[in-house]
Write a protein that holds these residues in place. Structure first.
Motif, PDB file in Angstrom:
ATOM      1  N   SER A  47       0.638  -1.197   0.113  1.00 22.65           N
ATOM      2  CA  SER A  47       0.086  -0.191  -0.051  1.00 22.65           C
ATOM      3  C   SER A  47       0.842   1.304   0.088  1.00 22.65           C
ATOM      4  O   SER A  47       0.608   2.312  -0.573  1.00 22.65           O
ATOM      5  CB  SER A  47      -0.897   0.191   1.060  1.00 22.65           C
ATOM      6  N   ALA A  48       2.037   1.068   0.977  1.00 23.48           N
ATOM      7  CA  ALA A  48       2.966   2.377   0.841  1.00 23.48           C
ATOM      8  C   ALA A  48       3.452   2.629  -0.763  1.00 23.48           C
ATOM      9  O   ALA A  48       3.640   3.913  -1.157  1.00 23.48           O
ATOM     10  CB  ALA A  48       4.071   2.070   1.797  1.00 23.48           C
ATOM     11  N   VAL A  49       3.853   1.717  -1.233  1.00 25.19           N
ATOM     12  CA  VAL A  49       4.487   1.711  -2.715  1.00 25.19           C
ATOM     13  C   VAL A  49       3.486   2.220  -3.531  1.00 25.19           C
ATOM     14  O   VAL A  49       3.548   3.021  -4.667  1.00 25.19           O
ATOM     15  CB  VAL A  49       4.989   0.379  -3.053  1.00 25.19           C
ATOM     16  N   LYS A  50       2.088   1.766  -3.544  1.00 32.07           N
ATOM     17  CA  LYS A  50       1.200   2.086  -4.283  1.00 32.07           C
ATOM     18  C   LYS A  50       0.838   3.811  -4.362  1.00 32.07           C
ATOM     19  O   LYS A  50       0.569   4.619  -5.136  1.00 32.07           O
ATOM     20  CB  LYS A  50      -0.040   1.471  -4.480  1.00 32.07           C
ATOM     21  N   ASP A  51       0.594   4.132  -2.976  1.00 33.52           N
ATOM     22  CA  ASP A  51       0.392   5.452  -2.745  1.00 33.52           C
ATOM     23  C   ASP A  51       1.555   6.180  -3.080  1.00 33.52           C
ATOM     24  O   ASP A  51       1.340   7.602  -3.500  1.00 33.52           O
ATOM     25  CB  ASP A  51       0.456   5.656  -1.185  1.00 33.52           C
ATOM     26  N   ALA A  52       2.697   6.037  -2.972  1.00 28.93           N
ATOM     27  CA  ALA A  52       3.859   6.583  -3.499  1.00 28.93           C
ATOM     28  C   ALA A  52       3.954   6.873  -5.093  1.00 28.93           C
ATOM     29  O   ALA A  52       3.825   7.989  -5.463  1.00 28.93           O
ATOM     30  CB  ALA A  52       5.145   6.047  -3.343  1.00 28.93           C
ATOM     31  N   GLY A  53       3.503   5.743  -5.797  1.00 28.82           N
ATOM     32  CA  GLY A  53       3.294   5.866  -7.261  1.00 28.82           C
ATOM     33  C   GLY A  53       4.378   6.810  -8.130  1.00 28.82           C
ATOM     34  O   GLY A  53       5.548   6.804  -7.500  1.00 28.82           O
ATOM     35  N   PRO A  54       3.785   7.596  -8.898  1.00 30.81           N
ATOM     36  CA  PRO A  54       4.549   8.571  -9.745  1.00 30.81           C
ATOM     37  C   PRO A  54       5.532   9.664  -8.857  1.00 30.81           C
ATOM     38  O   PRO A  54       6.554  10.042  -9.138  1.00 30.81           O
ATOM     39  CB  PRO A  54       3.744   9.289 -10.461  1.00 30.81           C
ATOM     40  N   ASN A  55       4.802   9.822  -7.538  1.00 30.87           N
ATOM     41  CA  ASN A  55       5.564  11.061  -6.816  1.00 30.87           C
ATOM     42  C   ASN A  55       6.895  10.730  -6.167  1.00 30.87           C
ATOM     43  O   ASN A  55       7.769  11.542  -6.295  1.00 30.87           O
ATOM     44  CB  ASN A  55       4.569  11.225  -5.554  1.00 30.87           C
ATOM     45  N   ALA A  56       7.237   9.382  -6.268  1.00 37.79           N
ATOM     46  CA  ALA A  56       8.545   9.009  -5.660  1.00 37.79           C
ATOM     47  C   ALA A  56       9.633   8.565  -6.699  1.00 37.79           C
ATOM     48  O   ALA A  56      10.543   7.967  -6.440  1.00 37.79           O
ATOM     49  CB  ALA A  56       8.272   7.636  -4.662  1.00 37.79           C
ATOM     50  N   CYS A  57       9.184   9.226  -7.816  1.00 38.26           N
ATOM     51  CA  CYS A  57      10.340   8.958  -9.105  1.00 38.26           C
ATOM     52  C   CYS A  57      10.762   7.573  -9.150  1.00 38.26           C
ATOM     53  O   CYS A  57      11.758   7.062  -8.893  1.00 38.26           O
ATOM     54  CB  CYS A  57      11.532   9.637  -8.757  1.00 38.26           C
ATOM     55  N   PRO A  58       9.732   6.592  -9.645  1.00 34.97           N
ATOM     56  CA  PRO A  58      10.129   5.199  -9.745  1.00 34.97           C
ATOM     57  C   PRO A  58      10.884   5.022 -11.134  1.00 34.97           C
ATOM     58  O   PRO A  58      10.716   6.042 -11.931  1.00 34.97           O
ATOM     59  CB  PRO A  58       8.810   4.490  -9.955  1.00 34.97           C
ATOM     60  N   PRO A  59      11.565   4.131 -11.448  1.00 28.63           N
ATOM     61  CA  PRO A  59      12.091   2.913 -10.487  1.00 28.63           C
ATOM     62  C   PRO A  59      12.509   2.975  -9.115  1.00 28.63           C
ATOM     63  O   PRO A  59      13.609   4.027  -8.886  1.00 28.63           O
ATOM     64  CB  PRO A  59      12.841   1.955 -11.350  1.00 28.63           C
ATOM     65  N   MET A  60      11.837   2.652  -7.998  1.00 32.64           N
ATOM     66  CA  MET A  60      12.365   3.058  -6.724  1.00 32.64           C
ATOM     67  C   MET A  60      13.288   1.917  -6.193  1.00 32.64           C
ATOM     68  O   MET A  60      13.267   0.718  -6.603  1.00 32.64           O
ATOM     69  CB  MET A  60      11.065   3.237  -5.738  1.00 32.64           C
ATOM     70  N   VAL A  61      13.878   2.216  -5.061  1.00 27.90           N
ATOM     71  CA  VAL A  61      14.238   1.111  -4.063  1.00 27.90           C
ATOM     72  C   VAL A  61      13.669   1.200  -2.693  1.00 27.90           C
ATOM     73  O   VAL A  61      13.446   2.197  -2.397  1.00 27.90           O
ATOM     74  CB  VAL A  61      15.705   1.231  -3.860  1.00 27.90           C
ATOM     75  N   VAL A  62      13.145   0.156  -2.362  1.00 32.39           N
ATOM     76  CA  VAL A  62      12.210  -0.017  -1.215  1.00 32.39           C
ATOM     77  C   VAL A  62      12.981  -0.451   0.240  1.00 32.39           C
ATOM     78  O   VAL A  62      13.496  -1.684   0.097  1.00 32.39           O
ATOM     79  CB  VAL A  62      11.060  -0.595  -1.522  1.00 32.39           C
ATOM     80  N   GLY A  63      13.006   0.378   1.112  1.00 33.89           N
ATOM     81  CA  GLY A  63      13.950  -0.006   2.157  1.00 33.89           C
ATOM     82  C   GLY A  63      12.637  -0.422   3.422  1.00 33.89           C
ATOM     83  O   GLY A  63      11.789   0.531   3.660  1.00 33.89           O
TER      84      GLY A  63
END
Lengths: 183, 280
Positions: free
Chosen positions: B173-189
């Motif tokens: 859910s955190a990754v989906k909420d982040a979506g385009p805002n977090a500049c994917p491709p992301m690294v998730v810690g």
């Protein structure tokens, strides 16, 4: 579709753009981010004039890193647009025609875009070095004390963006993600 | 006691600020190359190609990879047989940040007070985490963190009964909420366990791990593999514009926790997952 557009862009041309189109923008755009938006909004609340005319302009949500000697600007990629959402409908109602940033927008912003025939475009987040090459001049025109957050008049040539929300309110983030969703 | 000069710490921190903001580590470069090959969406590919060009321009012309050169986060691993001379450790690190951001043409992105919001104009202070360990070395790791992705990070104080399925749902859910805002491709810690603050810190530390390495705990490695696949099925893709590469990696760190708790923290980082290390 791929378009090369010169700013200012007529309403007729803006109406043609669809979510998903690639555009190479040329002409003048203005950078403004959180602090500059807050100040402009406060001016409007107090019925004071804005430091720049926003009619027909394109705003770029960006605060650059400092320019090295012999460079026009430092790294200059988009910041997250949603932080400007609170201030955006008022600016759209004053004539802002294009916004460049990254990330989702609020329903209020989308409604104001439809009402004013405006377009929201994304530049690639985290591509600040590449995007700086499409900026051919940069001049601080307001709020110099804000440093990286000052309003800058930027002349761009073939600045690459993708239409995310078009004048009709179609949202590429929603459409494209649905297309590749395999959950 | 082994003595380390404060001026050497200043120099190391300064160099790391400039290095981390202009050059990605080798593992990240490889992960970005792999992403380009894997992506099948035309727009997604276009985004990844721009990012490859961007990395090249950044390195060749010394323009920061991203204009958000971040708030400097520093992890200090101090050997207990080390004594700092000629100044104190905290001051030396903060001075290194000031010099690095000024001399490196990096953006000053720190405000002194969260409400008054006046820029400190030298990007200090950084956020420093200390660990004291056996030994005679001082290891410094600098990880400048941009706030596009930092703002999309989350913490969930789950219940033990939520279990592994609850943790998966929270992370996704955190990754989906982040979506385009977090500049994917992301690294998730991800940090799981400990207390409220411990799991947040673990999630940040998880971002420092090399992107081709998994947890050495088997059940956590399996969770990483499963979640990376789930994240890449969301369709978010590069730039959030649709595609099959939404994350380059997910790293999960765990720690013992309380009988009543299951804290889960998700620290999201964009594709500019920057860090540099020095051992003095």
């Amino acid at each position: 579709m791929i378009y090369h557009l010169q700013i200012p862009v007529s309403d007729k041309e803006l109406a043609k753009l669809e979510a998903g189109d690639t555009i190479y923008l040329s002409g003048v755009i203005y950078s403004a981010r959180d602090a500059a938006h807050k100040r402009m909004y406060e001016n409007l609340e107090k019925n004071l004039p804005l430091p720049i005319s926003v009619d027909q302009i394109f705003l770029y949500y960006m605060g650059p890193s400092p320019a090295r000697e012999n460079k026009v600007i430092g790294s200059a990629g988009p910041t997250t647009s949603s932080r400007m959402d609170k201030y955006t409908p008022a600016l759209l109602d004053l004539g802002v025609k294009g916004m460049i940033g990254k990330g989702k927008r609020s329903l209020d912003v989308k409604e104001a875009m439809k009402r004013n025939n405006a377009v929201y475009m994304a530049a690639v987040g985290g591509a600040g070095a590449l995007l700086s090459k499409a900026i051919i001049s940069s001049e601080v025109v307001a709020y110099e004390d804000l440093g990286a957050e000052a309003i800058r008049k930027l002349e761009v040539k073939d600045f690459p963006v993708i239409v995310v929300i078009d004048c009709k309110g179609n949202d590429l983030y929603e459409q494209a993600i649905a297309e590749y969703n395999k959950e | 006691m082994r003595q380390i000069e404060a001026k050497d710490i200043i120099q190391a921190v300064k160099e790391m600020c400039i290095e981390a903001t202009h050059f990605l580590t080798k593992d990240m470069v490889c992960a970005m190359n792999d992403a380009c090959e894997k992506e099948c969406s035309p727009v997604g590919k276009q985004v990844l190609e721009q990012l490859q060009d961007n990395l090249k321009i950044a390195a060749e012309e010394m323009i920061p990879i991203c204009q958000d050169t971040g708030m400097a986060v520093v992890f200090v691993e101090l050997g207990q047989e080390v004594s700092i001379v000629g100044g104190n450790l905290e001051d030396a690190i903060q001075e290194g940040i000031r010099q690095g951001y000024q001399e490196g043409y990096l953006r000053m992105s720190v405000v002194k007070d969260p409400f008054i919001r006046e820029n400190t104009k030298d990007n200090s202070p950084g956020v420093i985490h200390y660990e004291v360990l056996p030994g005679k070395d001082l290891k410094l790791t600098l990880a400048p963190k941009g706030f596009g992705s930092e703002n999309m990070s989350k913490i969930f104080m789950l219940k033990p009964s939520d279990g592994i399925e609850g943790a998966k749902a929270a992370i996704l859910s955190a990754v989906k909420d982040a979506g385009p805002n977090a500049c994917p491709p992301m690294v998730v810690g991800v940090g799981i366990g400990g207390t409220f603050e411990k799991c947040a810190l673990l999630s940040k530390k998880a971002l420092l791990r090399s992107v081709n390495e998994h947890s050495n705990l088997k059940h956590i490695e399996e969770l990483e593999v499963e979640l990376l696949d789930a994240i890449n099925r969301t369709g978010i893709g590069p730039g959030g514009l649709g595609g099959v590469v939404t994350a380059l990696a997910i790293h999960i760190e765990t720690y013992p926790t309380h009988i009543a708790g299951l804290p889960v923290a998700v620290n999201i980082c964009c594709h500019v997952n920057r860090h540099a290390s020095r051992i003095l």
